[in-house]
Design a protein around this motif. Structure first.
Motif, PDB file in Angstrom:
ATOM      1  N   TYR A   8       0.809  -1.216   0.000  1.00 25.46           N
ATOM      2  CA  TYR A   8       0.000   0.000   0.000  1.00 25.46           C
ATOM      3  C   TYR A   8       0.847   1.273   0.000  1.00 25.46           C
ATOM      4  O   TYR A   8       0.306   2.374  -0.054  1.00 25.46           O
ATOM      5  N   ARG A  11       0.498   5.280  -1.544  1.00 24.83           N
ATOM      6  CA  ARG A  11      -0.838   5.460  -2.103  1.00 24.83           C
ATOM      7  C   ARG A  11      -1.718   6.276  -1.166  1.00 24.83           C
ATOM      8  O   ARG A  11      -1.446   6.423   0.013  1.00 24.83           O
ATOM      9  N   ARG A  33      -2.315   0.473   7.356  1.00 30.16           N
ATOM     10  CA  ARG A  33      -1.665  -0.299   6.292  1.00 30.16           C
ATOM     11  C   ARG A  33      -0.712   0.559   5.468  1.00 30.16           C
ATOM     12  O   ARG A  33      -0.221   0.121   4.432  1.00 30.16           O
ATOM     13  N   ILE A  35      -1.363   3.703   4.159  1.00 30.90           N
ATOM     14  CA  ILE A  35      -2.002   4.567   3.168  1.00 30.90           C
ATOM     15  C   ILE A  35      -2.196   5.964   3.754  1.00 30.90           C
ATOM     16  O   ILE A  35      -2.649   6.105   4.899  1.00 30.90           O
ATOM     17  N   TYR A  91      -7.565   5.149  -3.737  1.00 28.25           N
ATOM     18  CA  TYR A  91      -8.670   4.428  -3.116  1.00 28.25           C
ATOM     19  C   TYR A  91      -9.774   5.434  -2.775  1.00 28.25           C
ATOM     20  O   TYR A  91      -9.545   6.366  -1.998  1.00 28.25           O
ATOM     21  N   CYS A 238      -9.493  -3.239  -1.035  1.00 25.87           N
ATOM     22  CA  CYS A 238      -8.468  -2.314  -1.530  1.00 25.87           C
ATOM     23  C   CYS A 238      -7.134  -3.003  -1.777  1.00 25.87           C
ATOM     24  O   CYS A 238      -6.237  -2.415  -2.393  1.00 25.87           O
ATOM     25  N   SER A 239      -6.996  -4.223  -1.323  1.00 23.47           N
ATOM     26  CA  SER A 239      -5.701  -4.897  -1.357  1.00 23.47           C
ATOM     27  C   SER A 239      -5.421  -5.532  -2.712  1.00 23.47           C
ATOM     28  O   SER A 239      -6.314  -5.730  -3.543  1.00 23.47           O
TER      29      SER A 239
END
Length: 259
Positions: A8, A11, A33, A35, A91, A238-239
């Motif tokens: 991630y 991002r 994570r 982000i 995202y 989202c992964s």
């Protein structure tokens, strides 16, 4: 930050309605994570700042982007604020919505339009701003937070039922047009969730509710869900592990949709 997933890294996410409840949990889960997170709220500047401050305190990056996602002009300002501070949006989590309980014939055209703008059109307004960049970069995730009544119907909620049902159609449209550019679009559908808004609407043991025959469980897992469980579902979609999932509705509801 602990739990950082390097897939991630670098991002950025925009999470609408992130000042409390499910939206706040989603923002924190994505930040955990690695982000960077744009924290949106319509008016709750204090709550949005609390979310942002917690992300930063844990070593993450975040910015508050206040504005009404039911207004296309304000959506532009929201997206610009996030992009300027954190970079282009990879995202989009469309969570903000309004809840109305009104008999069908008592809903005014203005009330109808207001619910559809906040609960459905907001996804269109924001998607059209961020999808071109996702397409260019060859990566993107769009996740809408739906509602069970969009799949089952419900009395006194015609506007919300229509809007939430529309989300399922809109993510399918996005999936068809942008899937071959590495962009996925899905809906996460919470059931009764233990939030400050929902607690009064769903009994804690989830076993009885008006309109449900006595003794028949409302859900198969007899408890309220948690905001964290909804947030984890969003993080999964989202992964990279969810790269082959698109146009779908993921019901995180203890079996509510099956009753």
């Amino acid at each position: 930050m602990t739990g950082t997933d390097f897939s991630y890294q670098g991002r950025t996410a925009l999470v609408t309605g992130a000042s409390r409840n499910i939206g706040r949990s989603i923002a924190l889960a994505l930040a955990a994570r690695g982000i960077a997170v744009g924290v949106n709220a319509r008016r709750d500047a204090e709550g949005a700042e609390k979310t942002r401050a917690e992300i930063v305190a844990r070593g993450g990056r975040a910015v508050v982007a206040l504005g009404d996602v039911g207004d296309p002009v304000e959506c532009g300002r929201i997206a610009d604020t996030v992009t300027a501070a954190l970079g282009p949006v990879d995202y989009l989590i469309s969570n903000a919505s309004v809840r109305r309980f009104q008999a069908f014939t008592e809903i005014t055209p203005e009330q109808w339009d207001g619910v559809l703008r906040s609960n459905l059109s907001a996804l269109f307004y924001l998607s059209r701003l961020v999808l071109p960049g996702m397409k260019e970069r060859g990566f993107g995730r769009v996740v809408a937070i739906g509602g069970p009544d969009g799949y089952t119907g419900w009395h006194h909620r015609a506007h919300n039922v229509t809007a939430k049902a529309g989300l399922a159609g809109l993510v399918k449209a996005v999936s068809f047009e942008f899937g071959h550019f590495g962009v996925t679009a899905n809906v996460v559908v919470p059931g009764g969730t233990d939030t400050t808004r929902d607690a009064a609407d769903y009994p804690p043991d989830m076993t009885e509710r008006p309109g449900v025959p006595k003794g028949r469980p409302l859900v198969m897992i007899p408890r309220l869900g948690t905001p964290g469980e909804i947030a984890d579902a969003c993080a999964f979609l989202c992964s990279d592990q969810a790269a082959y999932i698109t146009g779908q509705s993921l019901h995180v509801d203890g079996g509510l949709v099956m009753r």
